[in-house]
Scaffold this motif. Structure first.
Motif, PDB file in Angstrom:
ATOM      1  N   UNK A   9      58.079  12.667  44.676  1.00  0.00           N
ATOM      2  CA  UNK A   9      58.563  13.823  43.975  1.00  0.00           C
ATOM      3  C   UNK A   9      57.662  14.267  43.069  1.00  0.00           C
ATOM      4  N   UNK A  10      57.316  15.581  43.023  1.00  0.00           N
ATOM      5  CA  UNK A  10      56.491  16.440  41.678  1.00  0.00           C
ATOM      6  C   UNK A  10      57.392  17.001  40.672  1.00  0.00           C
ATOM      7  N   UNK A  11      57.474  16.458  39.521  1.00  0.00           N
ATOM      8  CA  UNK A  11      58.093  16.911  38.554  1.00  0.00           C
ATOM      9  C   UNK A  11      57.397  17.948  37.717  1.00  0.00           C
ATOM     10  N   UNK A  12      57.720  19.214  37.509  1.00  0.00           N
ATOM     11  CA  UNK A  12      57.056  20.065  36.840  1.00  0.00           C
ATOM     12  C   UNK A  12      57.752  20.502  35.546  1.00  0.00           C
ATOM     13  N   UNK A  13      56.941  20.470  34.427  1.00  0.00           N
ATOM     14  CA  UNK A  13      57.370  20.817  33.344  1.00  0.00           C
ATOM     15  C   UNK A  13      57.334  22.392  33.192  1.00  0.00           C
ATOM     16  N   UNK A  14      58.518  22.988  33.120  1.00  0.00           N
ATOM     17  CA  UNK A  14      58.305  24.560  33.059  1.00  0.00           C
ATOM     18  C   UNK A  14      59.190  25.313  32.196  1.00  0.00           C
ATOM     19  N   UNK A  15      59.592  24.389  31.137  1.00  0.00           N
ATOM     20  CA  UNK A  15      60.491  24.864  30.196  1.00  0.00           C
ATOM     21  C   UNK A  15      59.725  25.488  29.014  1.00  0.00           C
ATOM     22  N   UNK A  16      58.633  25.497  28.604  1.00  0.00           N
ATOM     23  CA  UNK A  16      57.885  25.861  27.466  1.00  0.00           C
ATOM     24  C   UNK A  16      58.105  27.488  27.406  1.00  0.00           C
ATOM     25  N   UNK A  17      57.912  27.718  26.147  1.00  0.00           N
ATOM     26  CA  UNK A  17      58.240  29.043  25.447  1.00  0.00           C
ATOM     27  C   UNK A  17      56.663  29.902  25.534  1.00  0.00           C
ATOM     28  N   UNK A  38      52.220  27.767  38.799  1.00  0.00           N
ATOM     29  CA  UNK A  38      53.093  26.781  39.559  1.00  0.00           C
ATOM     30  C   UNK A  38      53.250  26.995  40.981  1.00  0.00           C
ATOM     31  N   UNK A  39      53.125  28.125  41.609  1.00  0.00           N
ATOM     32  CA  UNK A  39      52.886  28.365  43.142  1.00  0.00           C
ATOM     33  C   UNK A  39      51.758  27.502  43.592  1.00  0.00           C
ATOM     34  N   UNK A  40      50.884  27.725  43.070  1.00  0.00           N
ATOM     35  CA  UNK A  40      49.656  27.301  43.424  1.00  0.00           C
ATOM     36  C   UNK A  40      49.624  25.575  43.428  1.00  0.00           C
ATOM     37  N   UNK A  41      50.230  25.046  42.242  1.00  0.00           N
ATOM     38  CA  UNK A  41      50.563  23.685  42.343  1.00  0.00           C
ATOM     39  C   UNK A  41      51.400  23.320  43.363  1.00  0.00           C
ATOM     40  N   UNK A  42      52.609  23.978  43.652  1.00  0.00           N
ATOM     41  CA  UNK A  42      53.382  23.464  44.607  1.00  0.00           C
ATOM     42  C   UNK A  42      52.631  23.586  45.928  1.00  0.00           C
ATOM     43  N   UNK A  43      51.989  24.380  46.161  1.00  0.00           N
ATOM     44  CA  UNK A  43      51.246  24.420  47.633  1.00  0.00           C
ATOM     45  C   UNK A  43      50.240  23.400  47.719  1.00  0.00           C
ATOM     46  N   UNK A  44      49.409  23.056  46.641  1.00  0.00           N
ATOM     47  CA  UNK A  44      48.685  21.670  46.607  1.00  0.00           C
ATOM     48  C   UNK A  44      49.295  20.452  46.726  1.00  0.00           C
ATOM     49  N   UNK A  45      50.400  20.507  46.080  1.00  0.00           N
ATOM     50  CA  UNK A  45      51.566  19.039  46.343  1.00  0.00           C
ATOM     51  C   UNK A  45      51.788  19.091  47.697  1.00  0.00           C
ATOM     52  N   UNK A  78      61.473  20.373  49.467  1.00  0.00           N
ATOM     53  CA  UNK A  78      62.775  20.892  48.695  1.00  0.00           C
ATOM     54  C   UNK A  78      62.490  20.992  47.162  1.00  0.00           C
ATOM     55  N   UNK A  79      62.693  22.150  46.615  1.00  0.00           N
ATOM     56  CA  UNK A  79      62.752  22.713  45.434  1.00  0.00           C
ATOM     57  C   UNK A  79      63.859  22.516  44.467  1.00  0.00           C
ATOM     58  N   UNK A  80      64.122  21.856  43.437  1.00  0.00           N
ATOM     59  CA  UNK A  80      65.181  21.692  42.706  1.00  0.00           C
ATOM     60  C   UNK A  80      65.020  22.253  41.389  1.00  0.00           C
TER      61      UNK A  80
END
Length: 301
Positions: A9-17, A38-45, A78-80
């Motif tokens: 699993x890749x956990x992406x910290x995306x709540x920053x302001x 974010x999309x580029x990282x998901x594709x690499x992962x 899967x993306x949650x």
């Protein structure tokens, strides 16, 4: 999907302001085809072998991310989403937290804590608004696939992570024999007349030009959540009445390292150094430079 494929699993910290940037960096279209970081990282992962991604977000980001990521990934990835909420705390910490006074969530350690119900397998943890390069995800998969309780980190040379437009925050590392010995969160790092300096413990000090830094590119086993729970409780006992003080993920990692050294355990955090440059935007002035670098990097794949 191949049932024999290891679950990662890749956990992406995306709540920053994105307060210094002036908006949601995780939604900024910086890639050569309008992709977000974010999309580029998901594709690499996905290409490296990750099977799931968990995005830690604020509630208002969900519909925007749905639109940005719609139909971009295969069914076997899967993306949650999970929400980082100020009141999502370990039970033992609640009595020490002034939630009415609190103005923001409790930092990157708390962000990962928010994902605990979504992850039951080895995980990588990254920021949503950084570009790490394909090699970083390949290194993470290699490290997480080893039958070991060790954690891991993909680090970057500090000189490749600075901004010309202002100070940046970095986890500065000490590494010995391929293992992480110390990681400390330095603030407002910048190059000036006296060399490379940053703020540590509220004092400005010099940093080695060859230092390796953590850019939030970690590999953990599920025991990270137990360690976060312990450290969050200690942090909130001391800082629970503060409006903005944050518990950083490097501090949690350091606490685990210190306990291992004290007990003379063979456990450790294995360090790999990335083979590609890291790119990120801290200030609006960084955007054009990062767009150019991303176009070069993505087109070179």
């Amino acid at each position: 999907m191949n049932s024999c494929k290891q679950q990662l699993t890749l956990v992406i910290l995306a709540a920053g302001l994105g307060s210094r940037f002036g908006g949601d960096k995780q939604l900024a279209e910086l890639g050569p085809n309008g992709e977000t970081m974010l999309e580029l990282s998901l594709k690499s992962a996905y290409k490296a072998g990750f099977t799931k991604a968990v995005l830690v977000i604020r509630p208002e980001l969900a519909p925007l991310l749905d639109k940005a990521l719609q139909d971009k990934f295969a069914d076997d990835f899967k993306i949650e989403y999970c929400l980082q909420s100020i009141d999502d705390l370990p039970e033992a910490a609640r009595a020490h937290a002034d939630l009415a006074q609190r103005q923001k969530p409790w930092g990157t350690a708390h962000a990962l804590w928010s994902a605990r119900h979504h992850v039951n397998e080895p995980m990588a943890v990254i920021n949503a608004d950084d570009f790490y390069g394909d090699s970083a995800f390949s290194l993470l998969v290699q490290g997480l696939s080893v039958a070991s309780d060790d954690w891991m980190m993909v680090g970057y040379p500090i000189g490749l992570t600075l901004s010309e437009n202002g100070g940046v925050n970095r986890g500065v590392c000490q590494v010995a024999n391929g293992k992480l010995v110390d990681v400390a969160e330095w603030l407002e790092i910048r190059q000036d007349a006296s060399g490379l300096t940053g703020m540590l413990n509220e004092e400005r000090s010099t940093i080695d030009d060859n230092a390796v830094v953590s850019m939030t590119c970690w590999g953990f086993k599920t025991d990270i959540f137990t360690v976060i729970e312990q450290e969050l409780c200690e942090f909130i006992k001391l800082n629970g009445k503060q409006a903005k003080t944050e518990c950083y993920l490097p501090s949690v990692v350091q606490a685990r390292i210190d306990k291992s050294l004290q007990s003379k355990s063979s456990w450790g955090v294995n360090v790999s150094v990335a083979q590609e440059s890291w790119y990120g935007v801290t200030y609006p002035e960084d955007v054009q430079w990062v767009k150019l670098k991303l176009q070069q990097a993505v087109n070179a794949r």
